[in-house]
Scaffold this motif. Structure first.
Motif, short mmCIF file in Angstrom:
data_model
loop_
_atom_site.label_atom_id
_atom_site.label_comp_id
_atom_site.label_asym_id
_atom_site.label_seq_id
_atom_site.Cartn_x
_atom_site.Cartn_y
_atom_site.Cartn_z
N ASP A 38 36.52 33.19 -86.73
CA ASP A 38 35.15 32.95 -86.37
C ASP A 38 34.81 33.95 -85.22
O ASP A 38 35.60 33.86 -83.86
N LEU A 39 34.13 35.05 -85.36
CA LEU A 39 33.96 36.00 -84.36
C LEU A 39 32.51 35.84 -83.64
O LEU A 39 31.54 35.40 -84.27
N ASP A 40 32.39 36.07 -82.27
CA ASP A 40 31.25 35.86 -81.66
C ASP A 40 30.24 37.15 -81.91
O ASP A 40 30.47 38.09 -81.30
N ARG A 41 29.25 36.98 -82.75
CA ARG A 41 28.35 38.16 -82.90
C ARG A 41 27.66 38.42 -81.99
O ARG A 41 26.84 39.62 -82.04
N THR A 42 27.56 38.13 -80.84
CA THR A 42 26.89 38.46 -79.65
C THR A 42 27.55 39.47 -78.78
O THR A 42 27.14 39.94 -77.86
N ARG A 43 28.93 39.48 -79.11
CA ARG A 43 29.67 40.36 -78.46
C ARG A 43 30.21 41.51 -79.39
O ARG A 43 30.39 41.36 -80.71
N PRO A 44 30.88 42.64 -78.95
CA PRO A 44 31.38 43.76 -79.76
C PRO A 44 32.54 43.17 -80.75
O PRO A 44 33.44 42.83 -80.19
N VAL A 45 32.15 43.20 -81.80
CA VAL A 45 33.06 42.62 -82.71
C VAL A 45 34.42 43.29 -82.78
O VAL A 45 35.66 42.73 -82.87
N TRP A 46 34.48 44.74 -82.48
CA TRP A 46 35.67 45.48 -82.68
C TRP A 46 36.53 45.13 -81.71
O TRP A 46 37.74 45.03 -81.64
N LYS A 47 36.08 44.75 -80.58
CA LYS A 47 36.87 44.29 -79.21
C LYS A 47 37.43 43.04 -79.69
O LYS A 47 38.62 42.56 -79.00
N GLN A 48 36.88 41.93 -80.13
CA GLN A 48 37.38 40.88 -80.27
C GLN A 48 38.61 40.83 -81.43
O GLN A 48 39.60 40.31 -81.31
N ILE A 49 38.43 41.82 -82.39
CA ILE A 49 39.40 41.92 -83.50
C ILE A 49 40.27 42.53 -82.84
O ILE A 49 41.80 42.27 -83.17
N ALA A 50 40.25 43.61 -81.94
CA ALA A 50 41.33 44.30 -81.50
C ALA A 50 42.12 43.37 -80.47
O ALA A 50 43.44 43.41 -80.50
N ALA A 51 41.42 42.46 -79.75
CA ALA A 51 42.22 41.35 -79.01
C ALA A 51 43.16 40.62 -79.80
O ALA A 51 44.14 40.22 -79.63
N ILE A 52 42.62 40.33 -81.05
CA ILE A 52 43.39 39.32 -81.99
C ILE A 52 44.47 39.97 -82.33
O ILE A 52 45.54 39.37 -82.25
N VAL A 53 44.50 41.52 -82.86
CA VAL A 53 45.25 42.07 -83.42
C VAL A 53 46.78 42.18 -82.15
O VAL A 53 47.86 42.00 -82.40
N ALA A 54 46.35 42.52 -81.06
CA ALA A 54 46.91 42.79 -79.75
C ALA A 54 47.62 41.59 -79.54
O ALA A 54 48.91 41.61 -79.18
N GLY A 55 47.05 40.46 -79.59
CA GLY A 55 47.68 39.20 -79.39
C GLY A 55 48.63 38.94 -80.42
O GLY A 55 49.63 38.34 -80.02
N ALA A 95 36.84 48.41 -88.48
CA ALA A 95 38.34 48.29 -88.40
C ALA A 95 38.83 49.63 -88.02
O ALA A 95 40.07 49.62 -87.14
N GLN A 96 38.27 50.82 -88.20
CA GLN A 96 38.81 52.21 -87.76
C GLN A 96 38.86 52.29 -86.25
O GLN A 96 39.65 52.60 -85.67
N LYS A 97 37.71 51.65 -85.78
CA LYS A 97 37.45 51.42 -84.39
C LYS A 97 38.86 50.72 -83.65
O LYS A 97 39.23 51.29 -82.66
N VAL A 98 39.10 49.62 -84.34
CA VAL A 98 39.92 48.83 -83.81
C VAL A 98 41.35 49.64 -83.71
O VAL A 98 42.16 49.45 -82.60
N MET A 99 41.54 50.32 -84.79
CA MET A 99 42.76 50.89 -84.80
C MET A 99 43.13 52.14 -84.04
O MET A 99 44.10 52.36 -83.37
N ALA A 100 41.71 52.72 -83.74
CA ALA A 100 41.78 53.84 -82.90
C ALA A 100 42.18 53.15 -81.40
O ALA A 100 42.85 53.82 -80.55
N TRP A 101 41.51 52.02 -81.01
CA TRP A 101 41.84 51.55 -79.66
C TRP A 101 43.23 51.18 -79.40
O TRP A 101 43.87 51.35 -78.58
N LEU A 102 43.87 50.48 -80.72
CA LEU A 102 45.01 50.19 -80.40
C LEU A 102 46.33 51.29 -80.38
O LEU A 102 47.17 50.99 -79.68
N LYS A 103 45.74 52.54 -81.08
CA LYS A 103 46.75 53.63 -81.03
C LYS A 103 46.40 54.39 -79.43
O LYS A 103 47.44 54.53 -78.74
N SER A 104 45.15 54.27 -78.96
CA SER A 104 44.95 54.81 -77.60
C SER A 104 45.75 53.88 -76.65
O SER A 104 46.03 54.37 -75.66
N ASP A 105 45.78 52.61 -76.97
CA ASP A 105 46.64 51.86 -75.94
C ASP A 105 47.99 51.72 -76.00
O ASP A 105 48.72 51.01 -75.38
N GLY A 106 48.67 52.54 -77.00
CA GLY A 106 50.08 52.48 -77.11
C GLY A 106 50.61 51.24 -78.07
O GLY A 106 51.91 51.47 -77.92
#
Length: 84
Positions: A4-21, A51-62
């Motif tokens: 369940d994603l909070d649609r009031t916050r940027p979804v890509w950031k939430q997904i990126a945090a999940i994958v990073a976790g 999803a592309q934005k998520v992957m770009a962030w994960l790459k830029s964060d190393g």
């Protein structure tokens, strides 16, 4: 697995945090392939551009590295866990 994603916050950031976790907790160990943009889009029911934005962030964060024709893999991380 449904997330369940909070649609009031940027979804890509939430997904990126999940994958990073998942990377940090070992669900995706160093050197293993992470889900593709298409797989992330399907899992989280989001547009491929999100999803592309998520992957770009994960790459830029190393956290991940791409290998042309093979996919995206969990990158080796410094022992201190990086700058996060």
């Amino acid at each position: 697995m449904s997330v369940d994603l909070d649609r009031t916050r940027p979804v890509w950031k939430q997904i990126a945090a999940i994958v990073a976790g998942r990377i940090e907790d070992g669900t995706y160990p160093v050197g293993t392939r992470v889900p593709s943009v298409v797989e992330l889009s399907a899992e989280f029911e989001v547009a491929s551009s999100t999803a592309q934005k998520v992957m770009a962030w994960l790459k830029s964060d190393g956290l991940v590295r791409s290998e042309v024709g093979l996919g995206t893999f969990v990158a080796d991380r410094p022992a201190d866990g990086g700058s996060r």
